[in-house]
Design a protein around this motif. Structure first.
Motif, PDB file in Angstrom:
ATOM      1  N   ILE A 187       0.822  -1.211   0.000  1.00 58.33           N
ATOM      2  CA  ILE A 187       0.000   0.000   0.000  1.00 58.33           C
ATOM      3  C   ILE A 187       0.856   1.261   0.000  1.00 58.33           C
ATOM      4  N   LEU A 188       1.730   1.398   0.972  1.00 55.74           N
ATOM      5  CA  LEU A 188       2.494   2.643   1.104  1.00 55.74           C
ATOM      6  C   LEU A 188       3.507   2.830  -0.021  1.00 55.74           C
ATOM      7  N   ARG A 189       4.052   1.741  -0.544  1.00 52.69           N
ATOM      8  CA  ARG A 189       5.053   1.848  -1.608  1.00 52.69           C
ATOM      9  C   ARG A 189       4.452   1.771  -3.002  1.00 52.69           C
ATOM     10  N   SER A 190       3.176   1.568  -3.074  1.00 53.72           N
ATOM     11  CA  SER A 190       2.550   1.374  -4.384  1.00 53.72           C
ATOM     12  C   SER A 190       1.144   1.954  -4.372  1.00 53.72           C
ATOM     13  N   SER A 191       1.071   3.262  -4.331  1.00 55.30           N
ATOM     14  CA  SER A 191      -0.233   3.906  -4.252  1.00 55.30           C
ATOM     15  C   SER A 191      -0.829   4.089  -5.645  1.00 55.30           C
ATOM     16  N   SER A 192      -2.079   4.540  -5.687  1.00 53.85           N
ATOM     17  CA  SER A 192      -2.772   4.784  -6.949  1.00 53.85           C
ATOM     18  C   SER A 192      -3.675   5.987  -6.778  1.00 53.85           C
ATOM     19  N   TYR A 193      -3.845   6.747  -7.854  1.00 49.03           N
ATOM     20  CA  TYR A 193      -4.707   7.922  -7.774  1.00 49.03           C
ATOM     21  C   TYR A 193      -6.165   7.521  -7.634  1.00 49.03           C
ATOM     22  N   ASN A 194      -6.523   6.364  -8.186  1.00 49.88           N
ATOM     23  CA  ASN A 194      -7.906   5.914  -8.110  1.00 49.88           C
ATOM     24  C   ASN A 194      -8.063   4.898  -6.985  1.00 49.88           C
ATOM     25  N   MET A 195      -8.923   5.207  -6.043  1.00 51.90           N
ATOM     26  CA  MET A 195      -9.104   4.364  -4.864  1.00 51.90           C
ATOM     27  C   MET A 195      -9.631   2.977  -5.210  1.00 51.90           C
ATOM     28  N   MET A 196     -10.593   2.890  -6.094  1.00 57.40           N
ATOM     29  CA  MET A 196     -11.185   1.590  -6.398  1.00 57.40           C
ATOM     30  C   MET A 196     -10.191   0.674  -7.100  1.00 57.40           C
ATOM     31  N   ASN A 197      -9.389   1.230  -7.997  1.00 57.37           N
ATOM     32  CA  ASN A 197      -8.357   0.418  -8.634  1.00 57.37           C
ATOM     33  C   ASN A 197      -7.361  -0.099  -7.605  1.00 57.37           C
ATOM     34  N   LYS A 198      -7.019   0.745  -6.651  1.00 56.14           N
ATOM     35  CA  LYS A 198      -6.060   0.341  -5.627  1.00 56.14           C
ATOM     36  C   LYS A 198      -6.645  -0.730  -4.714  1.00 56.14           C
ATOM     37  N   ILE A 199      -7.916  -0.619  -4.392  1.00 51.48           N
ATOM     38  CA  ILE A 199      -8.557  -1.647  -3.563  1.00 51.48           C
ATOM     39  C   ILE A 199      -8.574  -2.974  -4.308  1.00 51.48           C
ATOM     40  N   GLN A 200      -8.828  -2.942  -5.611  1.00 54.36           N
ATOM     41  CA  GLN A 200      -8.769  -4.169  -6.398  1.00 54.36           C
ATOM     42  C   GLN A 200      -7.401  -4.836  -6.274  1.00 54.36           C
ATOM     43  N   ARG A 201      -6.367  -4.058  -6.492  1.00 55.90           N
ATOM     44  CA  ARG A 201      -5.006  -4.593  -6.408  1.00 55.90           C
ATOM     45  C   ARG A 201      -4.701  -5.118  -5.011  1.00 55.90           C
ATOM     46  N   SER A 202      -5.172  -4.397  -4.012  1.00 53.78           N
ATOM     47  CA  SER A 202      -4.886  -4.794  -2.626  1.00 53.78           C
ATOM     48  C   SER A 202      -5.555  -6.117  -2.270  1.00 53.78           C
ATOM     49  N   ILE A 203      -6.788  -6.316  -2.763  1.00 55.36           N
ATOM     50  CA  ILE A 203      -7.465  -7.587  -2.515  1.00 55.36           C
ATOM     51  C   ILE A 203      -6.719  -8.721  -3.212  1.00 55.36           C
ATOM     52  N   LEU A 204      -6.306  -8.491  -4.444  1.00 52.39           N
ATOM     53  CA  LEU A 204      -5.560  -9.523  -5.173  1.00 52.39           C
ATOM     54  C   LEU A 204      -4.268  -9.904  -4.462  1.00 52.39           C
ATOM     55  N   LEU A 205      -3.630  -8.922  -3.857  1.00 52.51           N
ATOM     56  CA  LEU A 205      -2.349  -9.189  -3.192  1.00 52.51           C
ATOM     57  C   LEU A 205      -2.513 -10.002  -1.912  1.00 52.51           C
ATOM     58  N   LEU A 206      -3.730 -10.070  -1.360  1.00 50.59           N
ATOM     59  CA  LEU A 206      -3.958 -10.945  -0.204  1.00 50.59           C
ATOM     60  C   LEU A 206      -3.795 -12.416  -0.582  1.00 50.59           C
ATOM     61  N   TYR A 207      -3.956 -12.705  -1.866  1.00 52.98           N
ATOM     62  CA  TYR A 207      -3.779 -14.067  -2.369  1.00 52.98           C
ATOM     63  C   TYR A 207      -2.430 -14.634  -1.944  1.00 52.98           C
ATOM     64  N   SER A 208      -1.393 -13.796  -2.041  1.00 49.56           N
ATOM     65  CA  SER A 208      -0.026 -14.260  -1.769  1.00 49.56           C
ATOM     66  C   SER A 208       0.193 -14.632  -0.308  1.00 49.56           C
ATOM     67  N   ASP A 209      -0.632 -14.103   0.595  1.00 51.68           N
ATOM     68  CA  ASP A 209      -0.481 -14.394   2.017  1.00 51.68           C
ATOM     69  C   ASP A 209      -1.453 -15.472   2.495  1.00 51.68           C
ATOM     70  N   ASP A 210      -2.163 -16.065   1.553  1.00 51.34           N
ATOM     71  CA  ASP A 210      -3.114 -17.125   1.884  1.00 51.34           C
ATOM     72  C   ASP A 210      -2.430 -18.474   1.670  1.00 51.34           C
ATOM     73  N   PRO A 211      -2.315 -19.316   2.689  1.00 50.95           N
ATOM     74  CA  PRO A 211      -1.651 -20.611   2.524  1.00 50.95           C
ATOM     75  C   PRO A 211      -2.431 -21.589   1.647  1.00 50.95           C
ATOM     76  N   ASN A 212      -3.711 -21.297   1.399  1.00 51.50           N
ATOM     77  CA  ASN A 212      -4.530 -22.210   0.605  1.00 51.50           C
ATOM     78  C   ASN A 212      -5.475 -21.408  -0.291  1.00 51.50           C
ATOM     79  N   PRO A 213      -4.918 -20.583  -1.187  1.00 50.18           N
ATOM     80  CA  PRO A 213      -5.744 -19.604  -1.900  1.00 50.18           C
ATOM     81  C   PRO A 213      -6.679 -20.182  -2.959  1.00 50.18           C
ATOM     82  N   ASP A 214      -6.346 -21.329  -3.533  1.00 52.47           N
ATOM     83  CA  ASP A 214      -7.087 -21.832  -4.678  1.00 52.47           C
ATOM     84  C   ASP A 214      -8.091 -22.928  -4.350  1.00 52.47           C
TER      85      ASP A 214
END
Length: 441
Positions: free
Chosen positions: A132-159
């Motif tokens: 979040i802090l190192r990769s901001s976006s001017y559009n909030m909704m686009n950034k929320i999309q990216r942020s949700i996708l990035l939670l995938y990487s911290d999920d031990p069983n994402p699929d």
């Protein structure tokens, strides 16, 4: 630039190859936008979670307009809100439990459910600084999309598409959305608007509405009444049936058995659109423009003149729309708007904005009558009409209006996706009829 122009010229010259004669839709009984000729939605599924009513059909099948009603698991929204509002706790978590399980929780179940959500509030270690802090976006909704996708990487069983895993994943995402949303806003304000970066540490001793206000404003900078009003807003936006665009988008994507992060991201992308969740911002901007031009003491005739200009594409964004008026289902009234109007007066009085509130009410009355007469059908103020005004009185920036819709509606996405997995669990794959040039042989 020259190549861009050439490509566009070629495309526009060939526009007739992409144009489908309007009569073919009627000929083949194809519903544009999955909407019937009378504006109602095509039935695409069954649900036990939510119902939206604005009309009934008589014995001859003719549509009869009635006061709107929104039901969560059979509870009328006004009765449900009265029930939770008269209790000693906020009600959004009760509604989440209701959506998932079909009944309101006991005191023991409520505490268990709240504890589970609070246990999942905290973002993964390093997630805030890295994503979040190192990769901001001017559009909030686009950034929320990216942020949700990035939670995938911290999920031990994402699929794992199994129901149990999907429920746990969904509740984890929902729990984290207030922090993700506020932190994305703070990063955006700092990097793009040159404001001070203020990050309040997460706490797990608050319900979701208060957690959002605390993360945004800091401890002691909001009132219990503001928490109650935001909790109400979240309840009213929690669901709106299978047919709302973002829920349907999530169902389509999730039906492929992709991960929940991709399905929720698709829903956020849908909600970003000004024809869906983004309408609350546009409505607030329209009303600010109207008030700046004619003032809150304007006569009814002046308000009517503005409405005429709006529909004639001669005012505001020249789109020919009066934002906050009309709904695909509701006709005589939108129950969410009715509840918001009743509560807006209380917070307007506290914020010394009664004149503005009274203007909103007058504008809604005049605009709804004018549009109804102009279009020959009943039109009412919808939930977006008062939403932006209330958010503004709560001190919430416009950039967060639609993201708050995401936070609220995510439980609806989860509940409907679980219902689909339990009862259908097939890929959604509609058909299209070819009406192009003769096929070459």
């Amino acid at each position: 630039m020259k190549k861009d122009k050439s490509i566009l010229e070629i495309f526009h010259k060939a526009m007739n190859k992409n144009t489908i004669p309007a009569n073919l839709y009627s000929k083949y009984n194809v519903k544009k936008g999955l909407r019937n000729d009378n504006g109602t939605g095509v039935v695409v599924g069954l649900t036990r979670i939510c119902d939206v009513t604005g009309y009934v059909k008589d014995e001859n099948g003719n549509k009869q307009d009635v006061p709107g009603q929104l039901y969560y698991r059979g509870f009328p929204i006004d009765k449900l809100y009265d029930r939770v509002a008269n209790s000693s706790h906020t009600g959004y978590e009760d509604v989440c439990f209701l959506m998932l399980n079909g009944y309101l929780p006991s005191a023991k179940e409520r505490e268990l459910f709240k504890d589970y959500l609070r246990d999942n509030y905290l973002l993964p270690e390093g997630y805030l600084s890295r994503n979040i802090l190192r990769s901001s976006s001017y559009n909030m909704m686009n950034k929320i999309q990216r942020s949700i996708l990035l939670l995938y990487s911290d999920d031990p069983n994402p699929d794992d598409p199994g129901i149990d895993n999907y429920l746990q994943q969904g509740l984890s995402i929902i729990s984290k959305l207030p922090a993700i949303t506020v932190y994305c806003y703070q990063a955006k304000s700092h990097l793009f608007d040159n404001k001070s970066l203020i990050i309040h540490p997460q706490r797990d001793d608050m319900d979701m509405a208060e957690s959002f206000l605390y993360l945004l404003k800091g401890e002691g900078n909001y009132t219990d009444e503001e928490v109650r009003i935001l909790d109400l807003m979240m309840i009213l936006h929690a669901d709106h049936g299978i047919g709302n665009n973002s829920t349907f988008a999530s169902l389509v994507v999730a039906s492929t058995q992709t991960d929940i992060y991709s399905a929720f991201t698709a829903a956020v992308g849908s909600l970003k659109g000004p024809r869906h969740g983004g309408a609350n911002v546009t409505c607030r901007e329209m009303m600010k423009t109207v008030i700046d031009d004619i003032g809150t003491d304007a006569t009814d005739a002046q308000i009517l003149e503005v409405c005429e200009k709006l529909l004639d594409k001669q005012y505001f964004d020249n789109a020919g729309l009066i934002y906050g008026m009309g709904h695909a289902v509701y006709t005589l009234s939108d129950p969410r708007s009715v509840i918001l109007m009743e509560n807006a007066g209380k917070i307007a009085e506290q914020n010394d904005r009664i004149e503005e509130f009274e203007f909103y009410k007058r504008f809604a009355d005049i605009a709804s009558k004018f549009v109804s007469e102009s279009k020959g059908k009943n039109v009412c103020a919808n939930v977006d009409f008062y939403s932006g005004f209330i958010y503004d009185m709560l001190g919430i920036p416009e950039e967060l209006y639609t993201p708050l819709f995401v936070i609220s509606r995510a439980i609806g996405w989860l509940a409907h996706n679980l219902e689909d997995k339990i009862n259908i669990n097939r890929i959604i794959r509609p058909a299209g009829l070819y009406v192009g040039d003769d096929k070459l042989v």
